[in-house]
Motif scaffolding. Structure first.
Motif, mmCIF file in Angstrom:
data_model
loop_
_atom_site.group_PDB
_atom_site.id
_atom_site.type_symbol
_atom_site.label_atom_id
_atom_site.label_comp_id
_atom_site.label_asym_id
_atom_site.label_seq_id
_atom_site.Cartn_x
_atom_site.Cartn_y
_atom_site.Cartn_z
ATOM 1 N N ASP A 120 50.613 72.611 54.107
ATOM 2 C CA ASP A 120 51.179 72.384 55.446
ATOM 3 C C ASP A 120 52.582 71.796 55.370
ATOM 4 N N PHE A 121 53.164 71.697 54.188
ATOM 5 C CA PHE A 121 54.514 71.160 54.019
ATOM 6 C C PHE A 121 55.470 72.259 53.568
ATOM 7 N N ILE A 122 56.748 72.097 53.881
ATOM 8 C CA ILE A 122 57.800 72.934 53.330
ATOM 9 C C ILE A 122 58.840 72.027 52.661
ATOM 10 N N THR A 123 59.546 72.572 51.688
ATOM 11 C CA THR A 123 60.618 71.841 51.022
ATOM 12 C C THR A 123 61.913 72.038 51.781
ATOM 13 N N THR B 144 62.714 65.828 45.674
ATOM 14 C CA THR B 144 62.524 66.809 46.733
ATOM 15 C C THR B 144 61.964 66.152 47.985
ATOM 16 N N TRP B 145 62.583 66.475 49.122
ATOM 17 C CA TRP B 145 62.056 66.084 50.420
ATOM 18 C C TRP B 145 61.183 67.219 50.938
ATOM 19 N N LYS B 146 59.977 66.878 51.365
ATOM 20 C CA LYS B 146 59.076 67.842 51.988
ATOM 21 C C LYS B 146 58.729 67.357 53.383
ATOM 22 N N VAL B 147 58.660 68.305 54.331
ATOM 23 C CA VAL B 147 58.356 67.955 55.717
ATOM 24 C C VAL B 147 57.240 68.854 56.219
ATOM 25 N N PHE C 61 67.116 73.832 51.985
ATOM 26 C CA PHE C 61 66.383 75.033 52.336
ATOM 27 C C PHE C 61 66.115 75.122 53.842
ATOM 28 N N LEU C 62 66.174 76.332 54.361
ATOM 29 C CA LEU C 62 65.706 76.603 55.722
ATOM 30 C C LEU C 62 64.216 76.934 55.732
ATOM 31 N N ARG C 63 63.735 77.450 54.609
ATOM 32 C CA ARG C 63 62.347 77.905 54.506
ATOM 33 C C ARG C 63 62.013 78.068 53.030
#
Length: 279
Positions: free
Chosen positions: A69-72, A120-123, A230-232
């Motif tokens: 459920d996270f993206i970088t 790395t930041w993940k949201v 990153f956008l995606r």
């Protein structure tokens, strides 16, 4: 050249081999690898190229406590010392845990000291299609680009020989447009995801369209970091780059790139350089 490099055989199909089982202590993951000749850098024979070692760090960050459920949104690398070829240790841990945002860090050790830190930041992923808009210019598909040997003409090293590059007619010093890929896995006998593969190629921006000519031997312009926003999540096996390079008058330089994959604009990268005149 190190003994580890001399032992590398031409049939190696990856940049690194895992040499010990993974160690997990509480929330810390420790992995051990040895580099192959394919990971060799361009500035010195006994060091690693930043591209494959950043791919290795990306693989460890990806494997550490994965959450679907996270993206970088960002991955950044700071070079702390010489990236020695041979055996390396990668230690990964959470810096800032959270339900919707988290920060994870990997530290690479070589010859007993920390030489590289990746963060790395993940949201949390969400549907933002209603407001999505891309303002960066598209890059023509890889099929419209032509094979280019400018990298191997300019740069030595095992990593440079492992990549395939295609460019467009307007590719020039300081302003480059290219597609790049590699047939090699990052870790031997382990699948390489698009996220890991494309991060493991992004550092090439610094050498794809340089303002200074490295073949003259009188200028040095290594980057000391790499940051990718990153956008995606990436897809595919080819990384596209639209590069802008700048060198200042007091020893600093910046290489910037808009990044693409086969689905279009992917994000942006920045590299800061230490520029030195050697003669």
């Amino acid at each position: 050249m190190t003994s580890s490099q001399e032992a590398t055989q031409a049939e190696d199909t990856a940049y690194f081999r895992r040499i010990k089982p993974i160690e997990m202590t509480e929330d810390v993951r420790t992995s051990y690898f040895v580099s192959t000749l394919h990971a060799q850098g361009a500035w010195q024979e006994d060091e690693l190229h930043m591209a494959p070692i950043s791919g290795l760090v990306a693989a460890e960050l990806e494997a550490y406590q994965p959450r679907n459920d996270f993206i970088t949104t960002r991955i950044s690398f700071d070079i702390l010392g010489k990236l020695h070829a041979g055996e390396v240790k990668v230690v990964t841990e959470t810096v800032r845990p959270g339900r919707t945002i988290e920060l994870i860090q990997s530290t690479v050790y070589a010859q007993g000291r920390a030489v590289l830190v990746g963060r790395t930041w993940k949201v949390i992923a969400s549907d933002t299609s209603r407001v999505a808009e891309l303002t960066d210019a598209p890059l023509p598909p890889v099929e419209e680009a032509e094979p280019w040997d400018g990298m191997t003409d300019r740069w030595p090293g095992g990593f440079i020989r492992s990549i395939q590059v295609r460019t467009f007619p307007d590719h020039a010093p300081g302003h480059g447009r290219a597609w790049i890929t590699s047939d090699l896995d990052v870790i031997e006998d382990e699948p390489t995801s698009p996220f890991v593969r494309l991060i493991g190629l992004a550092d090439t921006a610094n050498g794809l369209a340089p303002l200074a000519e490295p073949t003259t031997g009188d200028v040095f312009f290594a980057n000391v970091d790499l940051t990718i926003h990153f956008l995606r999540e990436p897809v595919g096996e080819w990384l596209g780059l639209s590069i802008a390079a700048n060198i200042g008058q007091t020893g600093g330089g910046i290489t910037s790139a808009v990044l693409y994959d086969t689905d279009g604009v992917l994000g942006r990268s920045e590299q800061s350089q230490t520029v030195r005149i050697t003669e």
